[in-house]
Design an enzyme around this catalytic site. Structure first.
Site, PDB file in Angstrom:
ATOM      1  CD  GLN A   1      26.546 -19.061  -6.911  1.00  0.00           C
ATOM      2  OE1 GLN A   1      25.474 -19.203  -6.319  1.00  0.00           O
ATOM      3  NE2 GLN A   1      27.612 -19.737  -6.554  1.00  0.00           N
TER       4      GLN A   1
ATOM      5  CG  ASN B   1       3.665   0.048   2.236  1.00  0.00           C
ATOM      6  OD1 ASN B   1       3.449  -1.005   1.675  1.00  0.00           O
ATOM      7  ND2 ASN B   1       4.400   1.009   1.682  1.00  0.00           N
ATOM      8  N   GLY B   2       3.355  -3.219   3.966  1.00  0.00           N
ATOM      9  CA  GLY B   2       4.377  -4.252   3.978  1.00  0.00           C
ATOM     10  C   GLY B   2       3.787  -5.615   4.254  1.00  0.00           C
TER      11      GLY B   2
ATOM     12  CB  CYS C   1      -0.875   0.025   1.250  1.00  0.00           C
ATOM     13  SG  CYS C   1      -0.499  -1.260   2.434  1.00  0.00           S
TER      14      CYS C   1
ATOM     15  CE  LYS D   1      20.603 -19.512  -9.156  1.00  0.00           C
ATOM     16  NZ  LYS D   1      22.024 -19.308  -9.448  1.00  0.00           N
TER      17      LYS D   1
ATOM     18  CB  CYS E   1      26.510 -26.243 -15.448  1.00  0.00           C
ATOM     19  SG  CYS E   1      25.471 -27.543 -16.093  1.00  0.00           S
TER      20      CYS E   1
ATOM     21  NE  ARG F   1       3.460   3.477  -2.550  1.00  0.00           N
ATOM     22  CZ  ARG F   1       4.733   3.354  -2.941  1.00  0.00           C
ATOM     23  NH1 ARG F   1       5.230   4.189  -3.823  1.00  0.00           N
ATOM     24  NH2 ARG F   1       5.496   2.394  -2.468  1.00  0.00           N
TER      25      ARG F   1
ATOM     26  CG  PHE G   1      -1.861  -3.379  -4.985  1.00  0.00           C
ATOM     27  CD1 PHE G   1      -2.251  -4.685  -5.223  1.00  0.00           C
ATOM     28  CD2 PHE G   1      -1.375  -2.643  -6.059  1.00  0.00           C
ATOM     29  CE1 PHE G   1      -2.185  -5.245  -6.482  1.00  0.00           C
ATOM     30  CE2 PHE G   1      -1.298  -3.195  -7.332  1.00  0.00           C
ATOM     31  CZ  PHE G   1      -1.700  -4.499  -7.539  1.00  0.00           C
TER      32      PHE G   1
ATOM     33  CD  GLN H   1      17.772 -19.724 -11.611  1.00  0.00           C
ATOM     34  OE1 GLN H   1      18.250 -18.604 -11.445  1.00  0.00           O
ATOM     35  NE2 GLN H   1      18.503 -20.753 -11.998  1.00  0.00           N
TER      36      GLN H   1
ATOM     37  CB  CYS I   1      30.151 -28.179 -20.379  1.00  0.00           C
ATOM     38  SG  CYS I   1      28.990 -29.053 -21.439  1.00  0.00           S
TER      39      CYS I   1
ATOM     40  CB  CYS J   1      23.125 -31.142 -22.406  1.00  0.00           C
ATOM     41  SG  CYS J   1      23.264 -31.533 -20.646  1.00  0.00           S
TER      42      CYS J   1
ATOM     43  CD  GLU K   1      20.518 -13.470 -13.675  1.00  0.00           C
ATOM     44  OE1 GLU K   1      20.795 -12.347 -13.222  1.00  0.00           O
ATOM     45  OE2 GLU K   1      20.258 -14.446 -12.973  1.00  0.00           O
TER      46      GLU K   1
END
Length: 1638
Positions: A1054, A264-265, A26, A1048, A1219, A58, A244, A1045, A1224, A1213, A979
């Site tokens: 990483q 808010n949180g 919020c 993880k 990896c 918000r 929200f 992801q 590889c 592969c 990424e």
């Protein structure tokens, strides 16, 4: 439905309300002015309502798009408005604000009861008032749920004198307690209804404050409540809140403010907080009226009410008072309940909040001069577990008003003070439209853990240190701690062994250890003090389907933060985290005394034998007198599996007996005295034992009287420790793990590795300490994933989901934990424990193969070298054919014809394999006859739904990454960049391919065709922002935000240093060879409204691209998905926890993230039920390998499916699982040139695979009798549980998937969700529609359509100057303009110049993605994310010329500014907030102060700070230079020296760079601070510190050495070595010419 549904409701949304049904974020703030008489003014109310309206963005709206998720205000009671209810004898009565049913008869019954309860407690009833409202302004959903709103008034009891403040406190306590009586009496009277008109909710009941709130949008609040526009509605303060919610059908009572707090949180520790509060309520269920000397029935007497409030054991007597906390309430409501209770005790409001939401006080340089504040936090930290999570809290008890920020500062909080004494505090600056800059005397912000407070009587404003020091000085906390507390600091481990090697190995076997646990985990932990890093994801069966025995820990999945709250960063922001724990009896949190300090404090929760002896010594009377007891958890093996029931009962009974007898430390031990003891006994799993004892003690009201220590041989992995602490242990003594470290250290192989340098040489004590360090760091990582900073808050918080455990196990030891598919019972667990035992002495440890496949003997792994070989045979791939091995000489590059028969072998090998996933328990159950395959849609249509996983260029080699992109683009699917960014050479389709399939553009690839495109369909934006440039964003067809992801979740990416080649470093704007660790996803996506902002940013720069949000399966993902849909995402991707990865901690791969079958089903069902399913496309990935997987995913709701590891196998592969090592053998995941040449794949191989999968899908559709995937999406009724599959493994007999999957909404008749609904109710394919920003981008649209600007972009020359006003609702300003330029000219090709001056308060993300040729000047102030992703050009922020405050001391921009910047010049004449220049890789920036974490994760560019900074400067900084002005010699304590080094100016080049940047700053901003420094340069330059990482140590600005590199720049846009930033020749003004001459 094909799944059997019972009378019980489906458990698809089981779990605490705050987790699975209702999550929110919020905008919040307050206005206060105490200078205008006793009753305040209406102006304050008007200002608050205006601010509320300016924060509408918000908030969120319900499924109808009109009803708000909630808005509200809290003020003083407007006495002028209520004049009719006041009298001489009662000037200020108690006023109740209550929501009642619309039905008059129901309402009358409730009103009568409320009156009778008030009268019974001596509150003379003065009358009712129906609150005047206008229902016509409500949206349909709000109107349907609208309660009848009333106020009631009561007189103070005659025996309470309310004429002074103390007497008024007594009146407030009576009102508080009577309010808690209402619900009890309503229940007794049967006045409760479970329907749409059953709401009874008291929004406030006080003689000081009142709350008006509802399910409305911000601007509607004052239209609905007519009182709010009445001039007689006056107040000294107003708290405002806009909500929200992730739910589309929020309820009126959930709007905020609550009764004392606007929040808010999200409270991440809620379950633990609630459990611990309940544990303090000793007489739960006790119906007696008196406890001790306190009569609970007397809610009026001053002393009685004070005692009721302060005594823990009177707080939860259901027959008298409504419970303080409940998991049926939201996190905000529970927080409010405890805060309100503490405020009613002797705690002032700021004191209560300090105790509940503590700052990170340990070694905090800001508290150096205030040890009393540190002592306050130490004392209260022993009494109360922190309510931890991202939180901006605005509070008032009617006596003071204030705001406080959580220890991480992950919420924006700005404030201003004006000449007339008004204080404005707000989530965003610029929300008070009529506030003149000339009236403001100070602008500031709340930093992490900081607080401000305004006394509503005296009007005194106190800042963070002032208010906290005042509160901390009320008691001698430091003296109490010194006198009472016992500390257990770390003691070196002893060398003596407890067992010989044979007995040690036997014990290891009985506790479930395998060879891998020593060879991988213990070796890394004891040898290098780190967790094992691994790759490729988790392709082993989930524990409840495995044929191998598993420890109980493996049935639990760690929960993690995504979207509604952020994970935090243990690696770079560990300053806010602590693993300290306590043992002993805890006193009441509602009163303060010296006894509260009498605790044993543990530096670490991981104890060795020496520390256990130290704890034992505290049992002596002269050393504290902490009575202790050890209970064995072993029981006779001869009693069989059923013996566990008796053993567990006996253990719990003994625990109760011992604590009642005074034991303050309870040790649950499974130590076997010797080999004979180990032979004759088995043990209760320590996790089962801890959970059972913890919950039994809570039930008995004894849990706060003792500390629990688990002394166990069954804890070695970080996940094990997290589970034990998470279910109630205060500490763990892992005696067998430490024994194993000693055994490992003494082995010849280990000693030889040390001699050869393969392991660091360590002593035995050092190896044990290394092991502990690894466990501690792993615990910090696990805490941080869910956004928790303190282990005391994680303890007992049960932040896990159980997968495969039955109700009896959950009810016995893990109450409150969600387990949705049933599973093992207690006897099953006992049997599994016994299965681990070796058959005889002297046996070696078993290699279970849980991590690395062990052929034939070990655990099954779905992805294996054998599977790869089968698939390669099917698709015609020979791994021996590559550029290095004769590919050029072979026909068709060695690609053999595809073979369907071989694909059938591949498919059947998976079908007949051991059970591994939940989908293996499902079977098809069609409602119609099969059809001919000729009637089914073609494979080409099906393949358009196929996507590749987000595997980055860097994790993959160029060859592998580009081959996948080309192949998936060929079939019309959706390739994903991952990424790491992408080379711009990939943007255009290929036109230079020769007859051999070769291209000069991509000489390293084979099998190409003209028209092929290597440009990924989806471009990913992750937390590291690697490669995210304007051109990268505008050349995408879809943009993906990586929230988590699968391998993880809750962690950043990483990339090991050896994989950061020159090419990869260039794409990522980083340093070659330097390991890249991305931040966790929290910098600009730390809440639902901030994710909405990033979605807004991406929609702004590329309006044609849809935005997808990647989530990971976990309990509660349904409500998260609803929030993401409401935030205007176009696609939601659900990843399974078994997804692959290039590198990740092993415990993350194995123990975080749930099966996609559960997450996808929950998300689809929640979106469907909330009317949001038509807004988004659902995509799923994680271990999908076959057409069967695709069809099951579709039936559960997926419209698209992603292929990750299997797609890599399809291009060569071989599942070597190296990896992360850059070795590889076939060049798929290596950056080494010689290995990359061994890459065997071509696009044709990958296309062959996808064609096989699509044909298998067609066969299955024909079998089901359906013509297309569209016809079956969401049709879970075409699936059923498979009894045959369920019976394949003995321990799956208790698994039942029916209860979960039967909850999927039936969509057989209503298929409208498959299309998007646009204006006019027209339905179109979702792919044709992209969400478009509304009025918040109108300013950008105006700029883009400016004729002069359009011409300059088109002509690529000329200059335009534009001036426009701006307000805080104008967001992402400049991003659309940057997008237009990037589309026309790329990142660097624009030759024109566009100068835009903005005047006012800019909304979030001002200047996002600016690029060269664009200069943005903001005259006013900015909010968060100014210059996000800046790539070039200039951004200048200066205060208004009318401003009367000192700009250098005032906040001018918000948090996370220049996050992910890759270039450009930035100048701010004022202070920046937290996280300035995080992940900056090229911007040159100057600001006049900054908050915590400045230059975090920086990889390039230069930052100059001309004022003070917060702590943790330069954490994770691997490139670039920082200069920091240190006027008060405080900088030393602020810098994180883990990587960077610090020095004074050491070279003439460094001095020149700094001075020229300051001169330019002065030129552009007129900065007084810059002028002062330049005017006394010879002296002032000595006050600067230069911060640099090792990669910059040989540059000329850092090193005076002769071999230093001579590159020197003072601006991102200046040529290297060019010190002049001014125009040249005739373009210079006379003043500039003179300045250059000087």
């Amino acid at each position: 439905m094909a799944f059997k549904s019972s009378e019980e409701q489906s458990n698809i949304f089981d779990g605490p309300m705050a987790l699975t049904k209702e999550r929110d974020a919020c905008g919040v703030g307050f206005v206060s002015n105490t200078q205008n008489g006793e009753f305040g003014t209406h102006k304050v109310v008007q200002q608050g309502l205006s601010a509320l309206t300016c924060m509408e963005h918000r908030g969120g709206c319900g499924g109808d798009g009109i009803s708000g998720d909630g808005a509200g205000i809290m003020t003083e009671i407007p006495w002028k408005l209520f004049e009719d209810f006041r009298s001489d004898s009662c000037q200020k009565p108690g006023v109740g604000m209550v929501f009642l049913p619309g039905d008059e008869s129901r309402r009358d019954g409730i009103k009568t009861l409320i009156e009778s309860v008030c009268k019974a407690n001596e509150l003379d009833f003065l009358g009712w008032r129906e609150v005047p409202v206008d229902p016509s302004v409500l949206g349909p959903q709000a109107l349907d749920a609208m309660p009848s709103v009333w106020q009631f008034f009561v007189k103070a009891p005659q025996r309470l004198d309310d004429s002074d403040d103390s007497g008024r406190d007594g009146f407030e306590r009576t009102l508080y307690l009577v309010r808690r009586r209402f619900s009890v009496e309503l229940k007794n009277a049967g006045l409760e209804w479970d329907d749409d008109d059953g709401v009874v909710y008291v929004a406030s009941f006080s003689s000081r404050t009142i709350v008006y709130k509802g399910m409305v949008q911000s601007a509607v609040l004052s239209q609905f409540y007519k009182d709010l526009v009445n001039p007689d509605y006056t107040s000294k303060f107003i708290i405002y809140h806009r909500r929200f919610s992730t739910n589309t059908t929020p309820k009126w009572p959930l709007a905020q403010p609550m009764r004392t707090v606007g929040h808010n949180g999200e409270i991440n520790t809620l379950l633990g907080n609630v459990n611990w509060i309940k544990a303090r309520e000793a007489s739960k269920g006790n119906d007696q009226d008196c406890v001790g000397d306190t009569c609970v029935s007397d809610l009026v007497d001053y002393e009685s009410t004070e005692n009721i409030i302060q005594m823990c054991n009177t707080q939860d007597i259901p027959s008298v008072l409504e419970p303080v906390v409940s998991l049926d309430r939201s996190d905000s409501a529970n927080l409010d309940g405890v805060f309100e209770l503490m405020c009613q005790s002797r705690h002032t409001a700021p004191c209560a909040l300090m105790a509940m939401v503590p700052t990170a006080y340990m070694e905090n340089p800001d508290l150096k001069e205030n040890p009393e504040i540190t002592d306050f936090y130490k004392f209260h930290g022993g009494l109360l577990e922190a309510w931890d999570g991202p939180a901006l809290l605005v509070y008032s008890d009617g006596k003071s008003i204030g705001a406080s920020l959580d220890r991480n500062g992950l919420r924006p909080a700005r404030y201003s003070k004006t000449k007339d004494g008004t204080v404005f505090m707000m989530s965003e600056t610029g929300v008070i439209p009529d506030l003149l800059e000339s009236d403001i005397v100070e602008k500031g912000r709340l930093g992490p853990g900081q607080m401000i407070n305004v006394d509503l009587v005296s009007g005194e404003f106190k800042d963070n240190i002032a208010i906290k020091s005042e509160i901390a000085s009320h008691h001698p906390y430091g003296e109490w701690i010194a006198a009472q507390r016992k500390d257990v600091r770390k003691i070196p481990g002893v060398d003596e062994r407890m067992y010989d090697d044979e007995t040690t190995t036997f014990a290891q076997s009985t506790f479930g250890w395998g060879l891998e646990d020593i060879g991988m985990q213990i070796q890394d932990m004891a040898g290098a003090a780190k967790e094992t890093t691994y790759s490729m994801g988790d392709d082993a069966p989930i524990a409840c389907l495995s044929e191998r025995p598993h420890t109980l820990y493996n049935y639990f999945k760690q929960r993690f933060a995504q979207v509604t709250n952020p994970p935090i960063d243990p690696l770079r922001e560990g300053v806010v985290m602590s693993l300290g724990m306590t043992l002993g009896k805890k006193e009441s949190i509602y009163k303060v005394s010296e006894e509260g300090a009498r605790l044993i404090h543990l530096e670490s929760p991981v104890l060795n034998s020496a520390e256990m002896e130290r704890i034992a010594s505290f049992a002596e009377d002269e050393n504290g007198g902490f009575k202790q007891s050890t209970l064995s958890t072993r029981y006779p093996l001869s009693s069989g599996p059923e013996g566990i029931n008796t053993a567990l009962d006996s253990l719990c009974n003994a625990a109760v007996e011992q604590v009642k007898a005074g034991a303050e430390v309870l040790i649950l031990s499974d130590v076997g005295a010797d080999q004979a003891d180990l032979d004759e006994t088995t043990y209760i799993s320590p996790l089962l034992a801890v959970g059972a004892v913890h919950h039994r003690l809570i039930e008995e009201g004894l849990r706060m009287d003792t500390g629990l220590v688990s002394e166990t041989g069954s804890a070695w992995s970080t996940h094990h420790f997290a589970c034990l602490v998470g279910y109630g242990a205060n500490a763990v003594h892992p005696y067998l793990a430490l024994e194993t470290v000693k055994q490992w250290h003494g082995q010849k192989r280990t000693q030889k590795m040390m001699e050869n340098g393969k392991l660091t040489t360590t002593t035995l004590a050092e190896a044990q300490e290394n092991y502990r360090t690894a466990v501690e760091n792993g615990l910090l990582k696990i805490l941080s994933k869910i956004g928790i900073s303190l282990l005391t808050s994680y303890s007992g918080a049960q932040i896990f989901e159980a997968i495969g455990l039955g109700d009896d196990v959950i009810d016995r030891s893990f109450k409150g934990t969600t387990s949705r598919i049933g599973g093992l019972d207690l006897e099953d667990l006992a049997s599994e424990t016994i299965m681990m035992r070796p058959e005889s002495h002297g046996k070696k440890l078993v290699n279970y193969g849980y991590y690395k496949p062990v052929p034939k003997l070990g655990e099954y792994h779905a992805n294996s070298a054998d599977l790869a070989k089968l698939l390669h045979d099917a698709i015609g791939l020979d791994k021996g054919v590559s550029a290095a091995k004769g590919r050029d000489e072979l026909e068709n590059d060695g690609v053999k014809p595809k073979n369907f028969a071989n694909y059938e072998i591949f498919r059947k090998s998976l079908e007949s394999a051991p059970l591994a996933n939940i989908r293996d328990l499902l079977d098809f159950d069609s409602d119609r006859k099969s059809i001919s395959i000729d009637e089914v849609e073609p494979a080409s249509e099906i393949m358009q739904r196929f996507c590749t996983g987000a595997m980055s260029l860097g994790a993959l080699s160029r060859e592998a990454h580009e081959t996948l992109a080309i192949a998936v683009n060929r079939i019309g699917g959706k390739s994903n960049s991952g990424e790491g960014g992408e080379d711009t050479i990939r943007i255009k389709p290929l036109t230079d391919v020769d007859d051999r399939g070769r291209s000069a553009t991509f000489p390293h690839l084979a099998g190409l065709k003209n028209g092929d495109s290597a440009n990924s369909f989806v471009h990913q934006v992750a937390s590291g922002r690697f490669g995210v440039t304007p051109e990268f964003l505008v050349t995408a067809k879809q943009l993906e935000i990586k929230m988590a992801q699968g391998a993880k979740p809750g962690e950043g990416g990483q990339l090991p240093g050896p994989k950061v080649s020159e090419y990869i470093a260039g794409l990522r704007a980083s340093k070659e060879g330097v390991t890249l660790i991305s931040p966790p996803p929290h910098h600009d996506i730390y809440s639902i409204e901030d994710l909405a902002q990033l979605i807004h940013d991406l929609h702004a720069i590329n309006e044609k691209a849809g935005v997808s949000v990647k989530l990971v399966s976990s309990i509660g993902i349904g409500t998260v998905a609803c929030g993401v849909a409401k935030a205007n995402a176009d696609v939601i991707q659900i990843s399974g926890g078994d997804g692959g990865t290039g590198a990740s901690p092993l415990s993350s791969i194995k123990h975080a993230g749930g099966p996609w079958e559960l997450g996808l089903t929950e998300a689809h069902s929640a979106l469907f039920s909330n009317g949001l399913r038509d807004r988004v496309v659902l995509r799923v990935d994680g271990g999908i390998r076959t057409g069967r997987d695709v069809v099951v995913a579709s039936l559960l709701g997926a419209e698209q499916v992603g292929f990750g590891t299997i797609a890599m196998i399809a291009e060569g592969c071989v599942m070597a699982r190296v990896c992360h090592l850059n070795t590889c053998p076939v060049g798929v995941t290596s950056q080494k040139e010689q290995l990359r040449k061994r890459f065997p794949g071509t696009p044709e191989h990958v296309v062959n695979f996808f064609e096989f999968v699509a044909e298998e899908v067609r066969e299955l559709l024909a079998h089901l009798g359906y013509k297309s995937l569209d016809d079956v999406i969401g049709r879970a009724d075409l699936l059923k549980a498979s009894p045959e599959q369920n019976g394949r493994v003995a321990k799956t007999k208790g698994v039942n998937v029916d209860k979960f999957f039967s909850g999927v909404p039936n969509s057989e008749k209503d298929r409208s969700f498959l299309k998007a609904t646009i204006e006019g109710g027209i339905q179109v394919p979702k792919e044709e529609v992209v969400h478009v920003n509304n009025f918040s981008s109108d300013l950008d649209r105006e700029l883009c359509s400016n004729a002069d600007i359009e011409k300059i972009i088109k002509d690529n020359s000329g200059e335009a100057v534009v001036t426009v006003p701006i307000k805080n609702t104008d967001r992402s300003s400049g991003a659309m303009l940057s997008g237009d330029i990037a589309r026309a000219h790329g990142n660097k090709g624009f030759k024109g110049q566009i100068n835009v001056q903005f005047e006012g308060s800019a909304g979030q993300s001002f200047g996002a993605f600016t690029l060269p040729g664009l200069s943005l000047r903001l005259v006013g102030e900015g909010n968060d994310y100014v210059g996000k992703g800046m790539h070039g050009g200039d951004i200048i922020v200066v205060p208004s010329p009318e401003a009367s405050f000192v700009s250098a001391d005032s906040s001018i921009i918000g948090n996370a500014c220049l996050y992910g910047a890759t270039g450009g010049d930035f100048h701010a004449n004022g202070r920046a907030g937290e996280r300035f220049c995080v992940r900056n890789s090229g911007a040159f920036a100057v600001a006049e102060g900054a908050g915590d974490h400045c230059c975090e994760y920086m990889t390039g560019g230069v930052v100059v700070i001309l004022g003070s900074v917060g702590r943790n400067v330069g954490a994770g900084m691997t490139g670039g230079i920082g200069y920091f002005y240190d006027a008060d010699n405080s900088f030393d304590d602020k810098v994180n020296l883990e990587i960077v080094k610090v020095q004074k100016l050491a070279t003439a080049e460094g001095e020149m760079q700094l001075k020229h940047m300051i001169e330019r700053h002065f030129e552009l901003t007129g900065s007084e601070r810059a002028d002062e420094i330049l005017g006394n340069w010879d002296e002032e330059k000595n006050k600067f510190w230069q911060v640099y990482p090792p990669s910059e140590s040989k540059t000329a600005v850092v090193s005076p050495a002769e071999d230093a590199t001579q590159v020197l720049r003072v601006s991102a846009s200046a040529p290297e070595g060019d010190m002049c930033f001014l125009p040249v020749g005739s373009d210079m003004t006379p003043e500039q010419t003179q300045r250059c001459a000087d």
